[in-house]
Motif scaffolding. Structure first.
Motif, mmCIF file in Angstrom:
data_model
loop_
_atom_site.group_PDB
_atom_site.id
_atom_site.type_symbol
_atom_site.label_atom_id
_atom_site.label_comp_id
_atom_site.label_asym_id
_atom_site.label_seq_id
_atom_site.Cartn_x
_atom_site.Cartn_y
_atom_site.Cartn_z
ATOM 1 N N VAL A 47 58.692 46.200 28.528
ATOM 2 C CA VAL A 47 57.645 45.469 28.516
ATOM 3 C C VAL A 47 56.516 46.054 29.608
ATOM 4 N N ASN A 48 55.410 46.010 29.423
ATOM 5 C CA ASN A 48 54.442 46.570 30.282
ATOM 6 C C ASN A 48 54.304 45.287 31.515
ATOM 7 N N PRO A 49 54.368 45.805 32.810
ATOM 8 C CA PRO A 49 54.512 44.785 33.714
ATOM 9 C C PRO A 49 53.138 43.595 33.769
ATOM 10 N N LEU A 50 52.071 44.200 33.113
ATOM 11 C CA LEU A 50 51.131 43.066 32.950
ATOM 12 C C LEU A 50 51.106 42.020 32.207
ATOM 13 N N VAL A 51 52.186 42.279 31.151
ATOM 14 C CA VAL A 51 52.284 41.322 30.014
ATOM 15 C C VAL A 51 52.839 39.831 30.850
ATOM 16 N N GLY A 52 52.034 38.643 30.346
ATOM 17 C CA GLY A 52 52.290 37.721 30.943
ATOM 18 C C GLY A 52 51.809 37.267 32.401
ATOM 19 N N LYS A 53 50.930 38.116 32.684
ATOM 20 C CA LYS A 53 50.249 37.942 34.162
ATOM 21 C C LYS A 53 48.853 37.785 33.936
ATOM 22 N N VAL A 54 48.255 37.055 35.155
ATOM 23 C CA VAL A 54 46.789 36.667 34.990
ATOM 24 C C VAL A 54 45.995 37.581 36.132
ATOM 25 N N VAL A 55 45.218 38.661 35.312
ATOM 26 C CA VAL A 55 44.462 39.364 36.468
ATOM 27 C C VAL A 55 43.367 38.591 36.955
ATOM 28 N N THR A 56 43.155 38.960 38.245
ATOM 29 C CA THR A 56 42.408 38.178 39.042
ATOM 30 C C THR A 56 41.051 39.040 39.597
ATOM 31 N N ALA A 57 41.346 40.491 39.705
ATOM 32 C CA ALA A 57 40.608 41.551 40.179
ATOM 33 C C ALA A 57 41.159 42.708 39.550
ATOM 34 N N VAL A 58 40.210 43.824 39.417
ATOM 35 C CA VAL A 58 40.691 45.114 38.967
ATOM 36 C C VAL A 58 39.779 46.302 39.969
ATOM 37 N N TYR A 59 40.529 46.880 40.467
ATOM 38 C CA TYR A 59 39.943 48.122 41.433
ATOM 39 C C TYR A 59 40.558 49.511 40.941
ATOM 40 N N LEU A 60 39.427 50.448 40.793
ATOM 41 C CA LEU A 60 39.594 51.593 40.537
ATOM 42 C C LEU A 60 39.614 52.597 41.796
ATOM 43 N N ALA A 61 40.441 53.553 42.039
ATOM 44 C CA ALA A 61 40.441 54.532 43.180
ATOM 45 C C ALA A 61 39.366 55.360 43.144
ATOM 46 N N ASN A 62 38.661 55.520 44.085
ATOM 47 C CA ASN A 62 37.328 56.249 44.253
ATOM 48 C C ASN A 62 37.517 57.769 43.679
ATOM 49 N N ASP A 63 38.758 58.210 43.440
ATOM 50 C CA ASP A 63 38.946 59.625 42.946
ATOM 51 C C ASP A 63 39.394 59.479 41.310
ATOM 52 N N GLY A 64 39.568 58.225 40.814
ATOM 53 C CA GLY A 64 39.572 57.977 39.444
ATOM 54 C C GLY A 64 41.265 58.269 39.306
ATOM 55 N N GLY A 65 42.096 58.403 40.040
ATOM 56 C CA GLY A 65 43.515 58.772 39.992
ATOM 57 C C GLY A 65 44.340 57.486 39.661
#
Length: 141
Positions: free
Chosen positions: A3-21
């Protein structure tokens, strides 16, 4: 099947690495969850963009699924060769709708890419070409 670790969680913010990695999800009441763009052997993988952020934030994640064969889009923000591009997606469904992570792989046509979640197997490439600096930039719509 894991099961993906996000399932059941509430996301409060999303950040992308400045190199897209890599991409980081801040979780309500928990540790951040990181997914890294990984490319086989002699290829580069990166996260191009996140769509549907409003549907992702503040609502429990119900399902996370990989989508192969995403539509082709011209250009890329990191300047990788587009001669042999593969377009992938990751659909994150919440009770409010879904968000889509658009990620890509550039290679000689023999290699692919994936998103690897929180400590999963990570190849990194022959020359560590897929190792992110993880210098985070807040994703906004």
């Amino acid at each position: 099947m894991n099961v993906n670790p996000l399932v059941g969680k509430v996301v409060t913010a999303v950040y992308l690495a400045n190199d897209g990695g890599a991409i980081r999800f801040d979780i309500d009441g928990g540790e951040p969850i990181v997914a890294r763009a990984d490319g086989d052997c002699c290829s580069n993988s990166w996260i191009e963009e996140v769509q549907g952020l409003g549907q992702l934030l503040g609502s429990p994640v119900v399902c996370v699924e990989d989508i192969g064969d995403m539509p082709t889009k011209e250009g890329n923000r990191y300047g990788y060769s587009e001669e042999e591009m593969t377009y992938y997606g990751c659909k994150i469904t919440t009770e409010n709708g879904y968000a889509l992570i658009d990620y890509r792989n550039s290679s000689n046509g023999y290699y692919g890419g994936s998103l690897e979640w929180n400590g999963g197997y990570f190849y990194g490439g022959v020359h560590d070409q897929n190792i992110s600096t993880q210098e985070w930039v807040l994703v906004t719509e």
